[in-house]
Design an enzyme around this catalytic site. Structure first.
Site, PDB file in Angstrom:
ATOM      1  N   ASP A  75      -2.146   7.811  -0.418  1.00 45.87           N
ATOM      2  CA  ASP A  75      -2.469   6.391  -0.581  1.00 45.87           C
ATOM      3  C   ASP A  75      -3.359   5.909   0.558  1.00 45.87           C
ATOM      4  OD1 ASP A  75      -2.506   3.774  -1.401  1.00 45.87           O
ATOM      5  OD2 ASP A  75      -0.489   3.315  -0.707  1.00 45.87           O
ATOM      6  N   ASP A 277      -8.860   2.179  -2.879  1.00 47.80           N
ATOM      7  CA  ASP A 277      -7.418   2.404  -2.849  1.00 47.80           C
ATOM      8  C   ASP A 277      -7.010   3.566  -3.745  1.00 47.80           C
ATOM      9  OD1 ASP A 277      -4.701   2.248  -2.685  1.00 47.80           O
ATOM     10  OD2 ASP A 277      -4.519   0.255  -3.553  1.00 47.80           O
TER      11      ASP A 277
END
Ligand SMILES: *[C@@H]1O[C@H](CO)[C@@H](O)[C@H](O)[C@H]1NC(C)=O
Ligand SMILES: *[C@@H]1O[C@H](CO)[C@@H](O)[C@H](O)[C@H]1NC(C)=O
Ligand SMILES: *[C@@H]1O[C@H](CO)[C@@H](O)[C@H](O)[C@H]1NC(C)=O
Ligand SMILES: *[C@@H]1O[C@H](CO)[C@@H](O)[C@H](O)[C@H]1NC(C)=O
Ligand SMILES: *[C@@H]1O[C@H](CO)[C@@H](O)[C@H](O)[C@H]1NC(C)=O
Ligand SMILES: *[C@@H]1O[C@H](CO)[C@@H](O)[C@H](O)[C@H]1NC(C)=O
Length: 489
Positions: A75, A277
Site C-alpha cells: 500500500d 495509491d
C-alpha cells in the site's frame, strides 16, 4: 489509503485494503542472485502477486524468530506495516462468511525476538472505513531475501481486515501520529538506515491486469520495465502543511481517445490533486469527470453494486484514456480499455445485463469511478499502465509508460542518499495551477468506444433504462461482501 481528517470520511471505496479470496498465486524470489544484489547495498527486490479480482498486490514476508510466513498487501497510500494477530477474532472466528486469516497471521508468543513497544498505540482506519487496532511491536522482518532487524510494526489485535498491509508511504502519515503524536522509522526508512539501500526510494511495476506478478524495487529503478523516458514531477504537500504525507500529484488533464476522436474530459473541480495509491483497486475521479468518462464508453452506474459497470467486451475496444500530469508538457500515461474492465467475481460465471442496451452481455466493473470530493485516487487500474518511482527524499515521482510483460531486467541503484532518480528528467513548466475548470471538448470519441467491428455494436448509453444486473447470488456471498465493502463482522 489511510483515512485522515482531510480525507472525506466514509466514501465507499470498493475493495481498498480487503482481500478475502482463497485463490492467489504467490511468488517469492529468494535466490542467490538477489541476495548478492542486496548485500551490495543497492536495491532490495520484492515480487508482487496480482490478486486480480480484489485488485490487491501482495508480498510474502516473514516476521519473528523463527520466521512466520505472512502475505501482506502493498500500500503506497499508508505508512505502517501491520500483521493480524493470530488471536484476533477475525482470525479465530472462522465461519461461512469469514474464511479467517488465510494470508497468514502472527503469533507473538512464538517469536523469541518479539518486543511490545506500544500497547494500544496502533490504531489505523483506511478510507473505506476498515480498521485495525492493537499494539506496536518490534521484531525481525524478512523481505525479498534481506532481513531487517527490529522493524516497528502494528499488531492487529482487533481488526476488520483479515490480511495485514505493508504501507510504504511517508512517516508523516503513520498511524502512531494519531495516538502517540510521534513517528518512527518505517520500512523504507529502515532499509536505508540499515544500508540495504542507498536512499529512501522505490519503484513499482504492477504489470498487466492478466499477469500474475509485478515487482517493487527498493532503492533503484529497472530501465527494462518502462517505455520511453522517465519524467520527474513534484509531489505536492497539502495546503497549510509543511510536511509531505502522501503521493499527491497534479493531474493536469484526462483525455479519452478512440478511433473516432479524442476528447478532453471536463470538470468544475478545479486543479486536480490525485494520490497514487496502490492499495486502492480502481481510479476515483470527480463526479462530472467520471460521468463524462462513462458516457464515452457507455458505462452505466449500478445502484445495487454502487459502481459504474460496463459490458466486459469493452476490453476489446481499441481506445484509451490518457492521464497527463503537472502541466501541458508533463508526462502522459495511456491506459487501454483492456485494463479498464474488471471482472466482478472470481470463479463462477459473470453476471449478465438482464435488460437495457447491453442485455445478455457479461457485466464488468469499470476502472474509472466517481467520488464526492478529494482525495481523488489513482489506484491499480491506473498504476498498472505506469512504471512509477517514488523518491521520498527529494519528494518527486518519476513516471513512464510501463513495459508490459517485460522479462528483461536492468537495475540501476540510486547513487547515494538524496541522489536524484536515475535516468529521469524533470517535466518542464510545472505549476500547481492547472486549468481551474476545463470545459471539455465533447464526445467525439464515444462512437469509437461503443462500436466494435468484431461484435454486435453496443448501443449508446444515453438512451434506454439503466442496466439491471442479475446473477447476484453467483459467488456473491464471500467475494461480494469484500468487493462492495460490506463488513465482515
Ligand atoms: C514459508 O514459506 C516458505 C517458502 O515460501 C516455505 O518453504 C515454508 O513451508 C512456509 N512455511 C509455512 C509455515 O507456511
Ligand atoms: C530494538 O529496539 C529496542 C527498542 O528500541 C532496543 O531496546 C533494542 O536494543 C533494539 N535491538 C536491536 C537488535 O537493534
Ligand atoms: C501479458 O501476459 C499475460 C499473461 O500471459 C497476457 O494475458 C497479456 O495479454 C500480456 N499483455 C500484453 C500487453 O502483452
Ligand atoms: C498516448 O495516446 C496519445 C493519443 O491520445 C498518443 O498521441 C501518444 O502517442 C500515446 N502515447 C503512447 C506512449 O503510446
Ligand atoms: C456516484 O455517482 C452515482 C450516480 O450519479 C451516485 O448515485 C453516487 O452517489 C456517486 N457516488 C459517490 C461516492 O459520489
Ligand atoms: C516551458 O519550458 C521550456 C523549457 O524549460 C521553456 O523554454 C519555455 O519558455 C517554457 N514555457 C512556458 C510557457 O513557461
Amino acid at each position: 489509503m489511510k483515512a485522515s481528517p482531510l480525507a472525506t470520511a466514509g466514501i465507499a471505496l470498493a475493495s481498498a485494503a480487503q482481500a478475502q479470496v482463497v485463490q492467489f498465486d504467490i511468488e517469492k524470489r529468494d535466490g542467490p542472485l538477489l541476495r548478492d544484489l542486496s548485500r551490495r547495498a543497492t536495491t532490495v527486490n520484492g515480487v508482487l502477486s496480482n490478486q486480480q479480482v480484489q485488485g490487491g498486490y501482495f508480498l510474502n514476508v516473514e516476521v519473528g524468530t523463527p520466521p512466520q510466513n505472512i502475505t501482506l498487501q502493498l500500500d503506497t497510500g499508508s505508512s505502517d506495516v501491520w500483521v493480524p494477530a493470530s488471536s484476533a477474532a477475525i482470525c479465530t472466528e472462522v465461519s461461512q462468511r469469514n474464511p479467517g486469516c488465510t494470508f497468514g497471521s502472527f503469533n507473538s508468543d512464538k517469536s523469541s525476538t518479539f518486543v511490545d513497544v506500544g500497547q494500544g498505540d496502533f490504531d489505523i482506519t483506511y478510507v473505506d472505513n476498515t480498521f485495525s487496532k492493537g499494539d506496536y511491536f518490534q521484531d525481525d522482518f524478512h523481505i525479498g531475501g534481506v532481513t531487517v532487524s527490529n522493524l516497528t510494526m502494528g499488531l492487529g489485535l482487533d481488526s476488520s481486515i483479515a490480511n495485514g498491509l505493508i504501507g510504504v508511504g511517508y512517516v508523516n502519515d503513520e498511524a502512531s501520529l494519531g495516538t502517540t503524536r510521534s513517528t518512527y522509522p518505517n520500512l523504507p526508512v529502515v532499509l536505508q538506515k540499515e544500508k540495504l539501500i542507498n536512499t529512501v526510494a522505490y519503484s513499482l511495476w504492477l504489470n498487466d491486469l492478466d499477469a500474475s506478478t509485478g515487482s517493487i524495487l527498493f532503492g533503484g529503478i529497472d530501465t527494462e520495465k518502462y517505455e520511453g523516458d522517465l519524467t520527474k514531477i513534484n509531489i505536492l504537500r497539502a495546503d497549510n502543511s509543511n510536511v509531505f504525507t502522501e503521493f499527491a500529484v497534479e493531474l493536469y488533464e484526462v483525455q479519452a481517445t478512440s478511433p473516432s476522436g479524442t476528447d478532453t474530459l471536463s470538470t468544475n473541480a478545479g486543479t486536480l490533486v490525485a494520490v497514487l495509491d496502490s492499495g486502492t483497486t480502481l481510479t476515483y475521479l470527480p463526479q462530472d469527470m467520471a460521468e463524462e468518462a462513462w458516457k464515452e464508453v457507455g458505462a452505466s452506474y449500478n445502484e445495487e453494486f454502487g459502481l459504474a459497470v460496463v459490458p466486459c467486451s469493452i476490453r476489446n475496444i481499441n481506445g484509451h484514456f490518457s492521464f497527463t500530469f503537472a502541466g501541458p508538457q508533463g508526462p502522459k500515461i495511456n491506459v487501454s480499455m483492456a485494463e479498464l474492465a474488471l471482472d466482478l467475481f472470481s470463479g463462477g460465471p459473470a453476471p449478465k445485463f438482464s435488460s437495457g442496451p447491453n442485455q445478455g452481455q457479461s457485466v464488468c466493473e469499470f476502472g474509472i469511478q466517481n467520488t464526492t470530493g478529494a482525495p481523488y485516487l489513482l489506484g491499480d487500474t491506473f498504476l498498472r499502465s505506469a512504471f512509477v518511482v517514488y523518491d521520498l527524499v527529494n519528494n518527486e515521482i518519476a513516471i513512464a509508460p510501463t513495459s508490459f510483460n517485460s522479462t528483461k531486467t536492468n537495475v540501476v541503484a540510486f547513487a547515494s542518499s538524496g541522489a536524484p532518480i536515475p535516468s529521469a528528467t524533470s517535466a518542464p513548466n510545472q505549476s500547481k495551477s492547472g486549468p481551474s475548470s476545463s470545459t471539455g471538448s465533447g464526445l467525439s470519441a464515444a462512437s469509437g468506444f461503443q462500436s466494435n467491428d468484431n461484435a454486435a455494436p453496443l448501443t449508446s448509453a444515453f438512451s434506454g433504462p439503466g442496466a439491471i444486473v442479475v446473477g447476484l447470488t453467483l459467488g456473491y456471498t464471500l467475494l461480494g461482501s469484500a468487493i462492495f465493502g460490506i463488513g465482515w463482522l
